[in-house]
Design a protein around this motif. Structure first.
Motif, short mmCIF file in Angstrom:
data_model
loop_
_atom_site.label_atom_id
_atom_site.label_comp_id
_atom_site.label_asym_id
_atom_site.label_seq_id
_atom_site.Cartn_x
_atom_site.Cartn_y
_atom_site.Cartn_z
N GLY A 26 0.81 -1.21 0.00
CA GLY A 26 0.00 0.00 0.00
C GLY A 26 0.84 1.26 0.00
O GLY A 26 0.50 2.26 -0.65
N THR A 27 1.98 1.20 0.74
CA THR A 27 2.87 2.37 0.78
C THR A 27 3.45 2.66 -0.59
O THR A 27 3.53 3.82 -1.01
N LEU A 28 3.85 1.61 -1.30
CA LEU A 28 4.42 1.80 -2.64
C LEU A 28 3.38 2.38 -3.59
O LEU A 28 3.69 3.23 -4.43
N VAL A 29 2.12 1.91 -3.47
CA VAL A 29 1.05 2.45 -4.30
C VAL A 29 0.85 3.93 -4.01
O VAL A 29 0.73 4.75 -4.93
N GLY A 30 0.83 4.28 -2.73
CA GLY A 30 0.65 5.67 -2.35
C GLY A 30 1.78 6.56 -2.85
O GLY A 30 1.55 7.68 -3.34
N MET A 31 3.01 6.07 -2.73
CA MET A 31 4.16 6.84 -3.21
C MET A 31 4.10 7.03 -4.73
O MET A 31 4.40 8.10 -5.25
N GLY A 32 3.67 5.96 -5.42
CA GLY A 32 3.55 6.06 -6.87
C GLY A 32 2.49 7.07 -7.29
O GLY A 32 2.68 7.84 -8.23
N LEU A 33 1.37 7.11 -6.56
CA LEU A 33 0.31 8.07 -6.86
C LEU A 33 0.77 9.49 -6.60
O LEU A 33 0.48 10.40 -7.38
N ALA A 34 1.49 9.71 -5.50
CA ALA A 34 1.97 11.05 -5.18
C ALA A 34 2.98 11.54 -6.22
O ALA A 34 2.95 12.71 -6.64
N LEU A 35 3.87 10.65 -6.64
CA LEU A 35 4.84 11.03 -7.68
C LEU A 35 4.15 11.27 -9.02
O LEU A 35 4.55 12.15 -9.78
N SER A 36 3.10 10.49 -9.28
CA SER A 36 2.33 10.71 -10.51
C SER A 36 1.64 12.07 -10.48
O SER A 36 1.59 12.77 -11.49
N ALA A 37 1.14 12.44 -9.31
CA ALA A 37 0.53 13.77 -9.17
C ALA A 37 1.55 14.86 -9.45
O ALA A 37 1.26 15.85 -10.13
N ALA A 38 2.76 14.67 -8.92
CA ALA A 38 3.82 15.66 -9.15
C ALA A 38 4.14 15.78 -10.63
O ALA A 38 4.33 16.88 -11.16
N ALA A 39 4.17 14.63 -11.34
CA ALA A 39 4.48 14.64 -12.77
C ALA A 39 3.37 15.34 -13.56
O ALA A 39 3.64 16.12 -14.48
N VAL A 40 2.11 15.08 -13.20
CA VAL A 40 0.98 15.72 -13.89
C VAL A 40 1.01 17.23 -13.65
O VAL A 40 0.84 18.03 -14.57
N TRP A 41 1.21 17.62 -12.40
CA TRP A 41 1.27 19.05 -12.06
C TRP A 41 2.46 19.73 -12.74
O TRP A 41 2.41 20.92 -13.02
N ALA A 42 3.51 18.98 -12.98
CA ALA A 42 4.69 19.56 -13.63
C ALA A 42 4.50 19.72 -15.13
O ALA A 42 5.01 20.67 -15.74
N MET A 43 3.76 18.81 -15.75
CA MET A 43 3.55 18.86 -17.19
C MET A 43 2.53 19.91 -17.58
O MET A 43 2.64 20.54 -18.64
N ALA A 44 1.53 20.14 -16.73
CA ALA A 44 0.48 21.11 -17.06
C ALA A 44 1.02 22.51 -17.36
O ALA A 44 0.62 23.12 -18.35
#
Length: 293
Positions: A2-20
């Motif tokens: 679950g921790t790895l899933v959460g970390m992956g989601l948070a990093l994905s959010a960072a990538a989306v916010w960075a690309m926008a």
């Protein structure tokens, strides 16, 4: 797991916010700030509505009380219309690789504001956080990449206005989340932001309406996708990450956003990534990270 899933989601959010913002920067080369603000809402309102209907059913279409709706719309317009128009201006004046890390220090403003208005405690780490962030902003202030000192000063003023508006929105949003369902809140926020963005566009740039016909389908789609990414998808990814990991860890991981934005800006927009700029970004990220510990 679950921790790895959460970390992956948070990093994905960072990538989306960075690309926008990279897409936003491309958009403001073709339309005015207000035009971009209105066009990106095509993606925002559609994605917010789909998410709300899929998760909450048709009940989300029932409007909240007039008083609550007034708070949602006024705070959201300050946050995502006025604040983001200033953000577009800062990106235009400073570039993505400077504009994103400077505005990314807004959690410090939000923390102080939340302490004053809703009584949240200020931890001892805030002093170190402020010092690191101010050091990063000093380096970014000296970084090359803007056309003139006047452009740099105007860009930094716009970035400051962005941080204040975003902080107002974040603090108000924290209160609103405790009063209604998140999916429904996002839907009605998107309606208010869309109405506000279109109104500002028509009032400030009425002659540009006909010029929008010159935009290609790809241009409009790109702006709409940027809106869906920056206003809906990134926020949802970050919210879901909190189901698996702590707010502190998620915030630390999301602080990768300025580095990713600088990387995307270098690759897509060919903005130079200097050593001074990199150190400045690192200090701003460090300041926001320390604040979240």
């Amino acid at each position: 797991m679950g921790t790895l899933v959460g970390m992956g989601l948070a990093l994905s959010a960072a990538a989306v916010w960075a690309m926008a913002p990279v897409l936003y920067r491309r958009g403001i080369e073709k339309v005015s700030y207000t035009g971009l603000g209105a066009l990106r809402c095509l993606g925002y309102i559609v994605s917010a509505a789909l998410y709300a209907l899929l998760t909450g059913g048709t009940s989300v279409l029932t409007p909240p009380s007039l008083s609550l709706l007034g708070v949602i719309w006024s705070s959201s317009i300050a946050w995502l219309v006025v604040g983001d128009l200033c953000y577009f201006g800062a990106l235009h004046k400073l570039g993505v690789s400077i504009g994103v890390p400077v505005t990314s220090s807004f959690p410090i403003v939000a923390l102080v504001m939340s302490h004053v208005f809703i009584g949240e405690p200020l931890g001892p780490s805030i002093v170190l956080s402020v010092l690191l962030t101010l050091g990063g902003l000093f380096l970014l202030n000296k970084a090359q990449g803007t056309d003139s000192p006047r452009e740099l000063r105007m860009g930094l003023l716009l970035a400051l206005a962005t941080m204040v508006c975003w902080s107002v929105g974040v603090v108000t949003n924290k209160v609103l989340i405790g009063r209604m369902d998140v999916a429904k809140l996002e839907l009605w926020r998107s309606i208010g932001v869309t109405l506000g963005s279109v109104a500002v566009f028509l009032l400030k740039n009425p002659r540009e309406v006909l010029d929008l016909r010159e935009l290609s389908y790809r241009d409009v789609l790109e702006m709409a996708v940027a809106g869906a990414m920056g206003l809906t998808i990134g926020n949802l990814l970050f919210s879901y990450s909190l189901r698996h990991i702590s707010v502190a860890l998620a915030t630390c991981l999301a602080c990768a956003r300025p580095f990713l934005a600088a990387l995307f800006a270098t690759v897509v927009l060919r903005e130079p990534l200097t050593l001074r700029k990199t150190l400045g970004i690192a200090l701003v990220v460090g300041g926001v990270t320390v604040m979240s510990l």
